[in-house]
Design an enzyme around this catalytic site. Structure first.
Site, PDB file in Angstrom:
ATOM      1  N   SER A   1      56.723  39.926  57.344  1.00 52.98           N
ATOM      2  CA  SER A   1      56.452  40.088  55.916  1.00 52.98           C
ATOM      3  C   SER A   1      57.558  39.427  55.087  1.00 52.98           C
ATOM      4  O   SER A   1      57.809  38.228  55.242  1.00 52.98           O
ATOM      5  CB  SER A   1      56.296  41.572  55.579  1.00 52.98           C
ATOM      6  OG  SER A   1      55.780  41.740  54.282  1.00 52.98           O
TER       7      SER A   1
ATOM      8  N   ASP B   1      45.265  38.042  55.784  1.00 52.71           N
ATOM      9  CA  ASP B   1      46.422  38.925  55.716  1.00 52.71           C
ATOM     10  C   ASP B   1      46.205  40.005  54.651  1.00 52.71           C
ATOM     11  O   ASP B   1      45.871  39.711  53.502  1.00 52.71           O
ATOM     12  CB  ASP B   1      47.662  38.099  55.381  1.00 52.71           C
ATOM     13  CG  ASP B   1      48.915  38.938  55.318  1.00 52.71           C
ATOM     14  OD1 ASP B   1      49.605  39.043  56.338  1.00 52.71           O
ATOM     15  OD2 ASP B   1      49.196  39.493  54.241  1.00 52.71           O
TER      16      ASP B   1
ATOM     17  N   HIS C   1      48.615  42.896  58.832  1.00 50.95           N
ATOM     18  CA  HIS C   1      49.835  42.374  58.212  1.00 50.95           C
ATOM     19  C   HIS C   1      50.989  42.774  59.114  1.00 50.95           C
ATOM     20  O   HIS C   1      51.265  43.957  59.292  1.00 50.95           O
ATOM     21  CB  HIS C   1      50.019  42.962  56.815  1.00 50.95           C
ATOM     22  CG  HIS C   1      51.235  42.448  56.092  1.00 50.95           C
ATOM     23  ND1 HIS C   1      51.348  41.132  55.681  1.00 50.95           N
ATOM     24  CD2 HIS C   1      52.372  43.059  55.704  1.00 50.95           C
ATOM     25  CE1 HIS C   1      52.512  40.973  55.062  1.00 50.95           C
ATOM     26  NE2 HIS C   1      53.152  42.124  55.073  1.00 50.95           N
TER      27      HIS C   1
END
Length: 396
Positions: free
Chosen positions: A175, A272, A340
């Site tokens: 991330s 995502d 994610h």
């Protein structure tokens, strides 16, 4: 009778060991970087930066894996002041023990290629993907935007602990930490000997500069605010900045990509969850909540919504097309799961029911790429064709 009791005891012990192994969690203690004070490397609240390290062993004792922690960004003084009072802005408020799983696991059956490496998790406390270098001080409130110095302080702390003589090294992240792995890939190689095999992996860090459903560039605005607030521009790649009319755009991996020199692996979902919820359909673009059901469950999306999601996927594939076609040392795993971050979760990294592309898990694809066992560039078909997905829709 005694023999029966003994057999029962042995069977019970075996069952207990099996259950213990299946429930085993590797908890790694925090290491504060006390030398960071000399560099002015502080978390948002002024606390010292930290990392967690689990030592390698055997054939992996000279190899190093560094994993940037993720956790979003703060883009104005108010949100950064709030963040400074949480675990996202202060090591004083973080858990001192961190679970190592997925790519950080020390179990060969769960992490076949990196289990015996020195594995380090860099804690995230600056709110700027480890890239800022400024501060805010109005006399009553002091905030440190020192991500770049935090990165430097942690590296300099690790070098004499064996990183400085690494045989192999992999810089990774998830991330906002995945973005950091793109931003720091070139710089990482400058700290290590020419003999070290250095590569980088960005997990869910390929944040797109794409318009949202209202045709506004919401993420561009967010990143511009971030770069300005935290003094990130000076730390962005010079070659990229020289090629752009707006140098701040070089925080986007799609513009930075061709200037990253070490071998790179792009691990991302084309759908995502964070980007779906915050780049394609941010709350500001959907004030009446027409996308709420779709966001909670992709099977509830209308044909028009699915069409927009497919278009976003095409944008991502277009952004990486040159890398896919021309990079001889690059790796790609872009699946169609609503997820994610897939490298730190054991379920998605390497397990019996992990996501697959061409019959390979993410762990196997990354390993094939790192060790040059096989060409590892895999792009999934469009949703909903992939039946191996873990649609972790709540991950955003």
């Amino acid at each position: 009778m005694k023999q029966v009791v003994t057999i029962v005891a042995v069977i019970t012990a075996l069952i207990t060991c099996t259950l213990s192994a299946s429930n085993y969690r590797l908890l790694v203690d925090m290491t504060l970087v006390h030398s960071a004070d000399a560099l002015g490397a502080y978390c948002l609240d002024g606390s010292l930066p930290a990392y967690h390290i689990h030592r390698g062993f055997g054939a992996g004792s000279s190899n190093w894996l560094l994993q940037f922690e993720g956790g979003g960004w703060c883009t104005d003084i108010e949100s950064c002041a709030e963040r400074a009072q949480t675990r996202r802005g202060s090591t004083s408020l973080m858990n001192k023990l961190e679970t190592f799983s997925g790519i950080l696991s020390n179990n060969t059956s769960r992490n076949p290629d990196f289990y015996n490496w020195n594995r380090v998790k860099l804690r995230y406390c600056d709110g700027g993907s480890f890239a800022g270098d400024s501060n805010f001080d109005n006399g009553t409130l002091l905030l440190y935007f020192r991500g770049q110095r935090i990165w430097q302080a942690i590296i300099e702390d690790l070098l004499p602990k064996g990183l400085g003589s690494a045989n192999k090294a992999l810089l990774s992240g998830c991330s906002a930490g995945g973005l950091a792995s793109y931003l720091h890939c070139n710089n990482f190689s400058s700290y290590l000997p020419d003999t070290t095999a250095i590569k980088c992996l960005g997990d869910a860090g390929f944040f797109m500069d794409s318009p949202d459903i209202s045709m506004l560039h919401t993420q561009r605005t967010i990143f511009q605010q971030l770069v300005t607030l935290q003094g990130i521009e000076n730390n962005l790649d010079e070659n990229c900045k020289n090629s752009m009319s707006d140098p701040k755009q070089c925080i986007f991996p799609q513009y930075l990509l061709k200037y990253i020199t070490p071998p790179l692996f792009i691990l991302n979902s084309a759908y995502d969850v964070y980007q779906f919820h915050h780049i394609l359909v941010p709350p500001s673009a959907d004030p009446n909540g027409h996308w709420n059901r779709c966001k909670l469950n992709p099977s509830a999306c209308s044909p028009e919504q699915i069409s927009l999601l497919h278009a976003f996927r095409v944008d991502m594939l277009t952004a990486v097309r040159s890398f896919l076609m021309n990079s001889t040392r690059g790796g790609v795993f872009i699946n169609s799961c609503f997820a994610h971050c897939q490298s730190e979760s054991q379920d998605t990294w390497f397990a019996l029911d992990s996501p697959l592309l061409l019959n390979e898990t993410i762990a196997e694809s990354v390993g094939d790429w790192y060790f040059s066992r096989n060409v590892s560039k895999k792009v999934d078909c469009r949703y909903p064709c992939d039946t191996t997905c873990h649609n972790l829709i709540g991950a955003a």
